[in-house]
Design an enzyme around this catalytic site. Structure first.
Site, PDB file in Angstrom:
ATOM      1  N   LYS B 184       0.844  -1.201   0.000  1.00  0.00           N
ATOM      2  CA  LYS B 184       0.000   0.000   0.000  1.00  0.00           C
ATOM      3  C   LYS B 184       0.875   1.246   0.000  1.00  0.00           C
ATOM      4  O   LYS B 184       1.516   1.557   1.003  1.00  0.00           O
ATOM      5  CB  LYS B 184      -0.917   0.058   1.216  1.00  0.00           C
ATOM      6  CG  LYS B 184      -1.931   1.203   1.080  1.00  0.00           C
ATOM      7  CD  LYS B 184      -2.579   1.623   2.379  1.00  0.00           C
ATOM      8  CE  LYS B 184      -1.789   2.653   3.127  1.00  0.00           C
ATOM      9  NZ  LYS B 184      -1.769   4.013   2.530  1.00  0.00           N
ATOM     10  N   CYS B 292      13.253  10.311   7.667  1.00  0.00           N
ATOM     11  CA  CYS B 292      13.238   9.847   9.056  1.00  0.00           C
ATOM     12  C   CYS B 292      14.624   9.897   9.687  1.00  0.00           C
ATOM     13  O   CYS B 292      14.764  10.085  10.888  1.00  0.00           O
ATOM     14  CB  CYS B 292      12.649   8.446   9.141  1.00  0.00           C
ATOM     15  SG  CYS B 292      13.407   7.299   7.995  1.00  0.00           S
TER      16      CYS B 292
END
Lengths: 305, 485
Positions: B184, B292
């Site tokens: 996804k 990140c």
């Protein structure tokens, strides 16, 4: 003096054995439970053996403090040194084998010969893991062939403070099989002993205390597994949890609690503790650190000689 | 800022990519509509132009895709590794061939500069497929025992900051090890994943091996929860990572989580200042700081604070913000209006808490989502901007006096993903690197990635590693049932 009176007199002259007060092992010391509680431990036939401390949430938290305090020194020790210390545990156990054979026989209802084999295997397991301390980095770490002018190196490092729910049935070999790999790699540990059979674990504390294992590296608690494990699984200063001694319901509950600070979780699995283990229990509590540095050149430097 | 050598605009051509007005879900080798018929729009963050309309996956679609992947798993996992390898090599080659098209598309959909998609994302995407292709027939040598087994169906949920690169990190090792995939992509960046579906078709990949389900968080949650998913891989926020860890508790699902970070970039007084400034810039302004492992906390040794800050501010004044398709652009658009408002509110909080905000003179385009490069000085460890991940082009500057203090401050975070060290002294670098609790430590460089190198975090930055030999572990079960490796 009647014959009956004489018989009583004779039995009173027989030496009364000295019982041991079993205590916890936390921060290198042997405290009673803060709660003042104990519970009855019986052998496999139901005969009373001893009163074991029934640890509380506070004991668990004290153990975390001790384990955290010990982490810097233990993880910073050389792998060679940790190997020496683990081997020393085997040496100390060898000298106290009889005591453990008796305790394991009582705890697990084994014949003396079978209990002796279990204790031998547990001693050998310390030796096996002693040898791993300075080899695991070479097996699971190494240099990476980066596509660019950099040198980088991946090395395993301990995860930190690990809570271990010791296996319930294998009171000594199982216990050793879950503690040794965790500390071999530089973690510190809080162990919850087998609920029904905690005595070999509590006696192991006495061995560790005389084996050059720094205080706080291994902390041993006895009591109700579920009661002690709950605050440890939720504790923000615990980095990982081995659920070996949890049933499915408890394991799920603890895994959910452990998610709160993303503890590393080793789920319960069927293990034959008599077999030589693989490296899974070593690597489960390791992180990989990759350190990069520019080299200014590609590959081997392009020297023509 | 006016410069003596102002560049003329040099925009990359959009004509290399054809975006269809609408796209379906990719399930079992076919593009299909969503079961509930829902669609959503994906926009270009730099212009707010609607790029395409995308089918929105729901629970029924997740179920359909997992079933397709399960069916495909039987044959795919039974293929000899050498055959799986060839499929992956084909994919890698096609990615190289279509690299320009994908780079432009990624820039349009994500908002990041073409310079980065063209020179960083796409080469790394192809390299990941090449690297793991080579593993497919050598798994016996990966260190997990002889004949390790694939896990089954991998449910993978990826973020919007590196849409295609994160896809590559997830799909390449999964396929190499014989697993099948339901992936996804993020709702703001589904396009390159759908183009990847077309690459799978060109490569002749068997149907159902890769399934792509664009959608929102509910589709991701349904995928993670699906009982027939054996492995969950997630990259994204720590909050969602924790929710996933709770969701899969008590199941057999193996998980890897690549979560947030608050990377410390430590500059010692003997560092090469010019290189350090470049490293600080790439550490926090690469991809608009939406990384990140960004070096979002700059720790400067006190004695060089002023000198370094002067250099850094001078350098920031030369950064060019604007059209991401311009090859000279350094700073592109923020990915979404939502992310822009998150950055804005955290920056306002930084000011309210007393930190000193600075940005170079910087004109922002009138449409699209933009945030000027920003740095904060007078920051303490207690400030929100020093603790929370901002995920934007915002740098917090702190100081230290001794190496011990630098290490203590760097480690003072629940995160542990990345760190940087700048020093000319090798012994200092090694000593500090060994004490930092972070999965990746860059010394005298920053934000470097390579498929051969494991990447992942300590502590609340997540579980497991991606990349390198280590990245295979997440997709393999030992061959012996007793847990031997």
């Amino acid at each position: 003096m009647s014959a009956a009176e004489k018989a009583v007199d004779k039995s009173e002259q027989r030496r009364l054995s000295v019982f041991k007060t079993y205590k916890l092992y936390v921060g290198g010391k042997f405290p009673r439970s803060e709660s003042g509680r104990v519970y009855e431990v019986t052998d496999s036939k139901g005969t009373w053996l001893a009163n074991a401390p029934q640890s509380s949430r506070k004991d668990a938290r004290d153990a975390v403090v001790a384990a955290r305090k010990a982490f810097g020194g233990w993880s910073g020790a050389t792998a060679y040194n940790r190997g020496q210390v683990l081997y020393r545990v085997a040496e100390m156990l060898e000298g106290r084998k009889e005591q453990f054979v008796r305790e394991v026989a009582d705890a697990e209802g084994l014949s003396k010969a079978k209990a002796a084999a279990v204790v031998d295997a547990a001693i050998d397991r310390w030796v096996w893991y002693a040898g791993w301390t300075d080899k695991i980095a070479q097996v699971v770490g190494g240099g990476n062939p980066v596509a660019g002018p950099y040198f980088n190196l991946s090395s395993p490092e301990p995860t930190g403070v690990v809570t271990v729910l010791a296996p319930q049935e294998s009171s000594f070999l199982g216990l050793v099989s879950v503690i040794a790999p965790v500390i071999a790699t530089g973690n510190t540990v809080i162990v919850i002993a087998s609920e029904k059979s905690p005595l070999p674990a509590l006696s192991l504390g006495e061995v560790l205390a005389t084996s050059d294992v720094p205080g706080g590296v291994v902390n041993i608690l006895s009591g109700r597994t579920a009661e002690i494990a709950a605050p440890l699984a939720a504790h923000q200063d615990v980095n990982a949890i081995d659920l070996a001694g949890a049933d499915d319901v408890l394991a799920k509950e603890l895994e959910i609690a452990a998610a709160d600070n993303l503890k590393r979780v080793l789920r319960p699995q069927a293990v034959d503790y008599a077999r030589t283990p693989g490296t899974e229990r070593l690597t489960a509590f390791l992180e990989t650190k990759t350190v990069w540095h520019p080299t200014g050149s590609l590959g081997a430097g392009g020297s023509s000689y | 800022m006016a410069s003596a050598f102002e560049y003329a605009p040099a925009p990359e051509s959009r004509s290399v990519v054809d975006i269809a007005p609408s796209y379906g879900l990719f399930i079992d080798g076919e593009f299909t509509e969503a079961a509930e018929g829902k669609v959503f729009k994906t926009v270009s963050p730099s212009t707010e132009e609607v790029l395409s309309e995308i089918a929105q996956a729901g629970e029924a679609d997740v179920d359909r895709a997992v079933k397709a992947a399960r069916k495909a798993f039987v044959k795919w996992s039974a293929l000899p590794g050498s055959e799986r390898a060839k499929y992956l090599f084909r994919i890698a080659r096609i990615i190289q061939e279509r690299s320009r098209e994908l780079a432009v598309l990624e820039t349009l959909d994500n908002g990041k500069p073409i310079k980065e998609t063209r020179d960083a994302d796409l080469p790394l995407v192809a390299a990941h497929f090449f690297y793991y292709a080579g593993w497919a027939d050598k798994l016996d040598h990966a260190g997990f025992g002889a004949n390790p087994r694939p896990l089954g169906v991998a449910g993978q949920v990826i973020p919007w900051n590196f849409p295609l690169l994160m896809l590559a990190w997830k799909i390449a090792p999964a396929l190499a090890t014989g697993n099948t995939v339901v992936l996804k992509p993020a709702e703001t960046t589904p396009l390159t994943a759908l183009f990847f579906a077309d690459i799978c078709r060109q490569a002749g990949l068997p149907k159902g091996v890769v399934n792509i389900l664009p959608g929102y968080g509910d589709a991701g949650a349904a995928l993670v929860e699906h009982p027939d998913v054996d492995k969950v891989a997630f990259t994204g926020s720590t909050a969602v990572g924790k929710a996933i860890a709770r969701q899969i508790a008590g199941t057999h699902k193996k998980v890897t989580l690549e979560l947030g970070g608050k990377g410390a970039n430590i500059v010692f007084d003997d560092a090469p200042i010019d290189q350090a400034v470049e490293g600080i810039v790439s550490g926090i302004f690469f991809n608009q700081g939406q990384v990140c492992c960004a070096g979002s906390r700059l720790l400067v040794q006190e004695s060089i604070h002023d000198e370094l800050l002067d250099s850094l501010k001078r350098r920031l004044s030369t950064l060019r913000l604007g059209d991401p398709l311009d090859k000279n652009t350094d700073i592109g658009a923020i990915n979404s209006a939502e992310q822009l408002s998150r950055i804005t509110s955290l920056v306002e909080q930084g000011e309210a808490e007393g930190a000193e905000r600075w940005s170079p003179a910087c004109e922002l385009p009138s449409s699209g989502y933009w945030f000027a490069p920003t740095l904060f000085t007078n920051v303490t460890q207690a400030h929100t901007i020093a603790r929370d991940e901002i995920f934007g082009p915002v740098l917090s500057v702190l100081t230290f006096r001794t190496p011990d203090e630098a290490v203590a401050k760097a480690n003072n975070s629940p995160y542990g993903l990345s760190a940087g060290i700048w020093s000319e002294k090798g012994s200092r670098i090694l000593a500090v690197a060994s004490k930092l609790r972070a999965g990746v430590v860059w010394s005298n460089t920053f934000n470097k990635f390579d498929p051969t190198s494991p990447f992942g975090g300590y502590k609340e930055s997540g579980f497991g590693r991606e990349g390198g030999r280590h990245g295979l572990e997440a997709y393999l079960a030992p061959s012996s049932p007793e847990g031997e490796r």
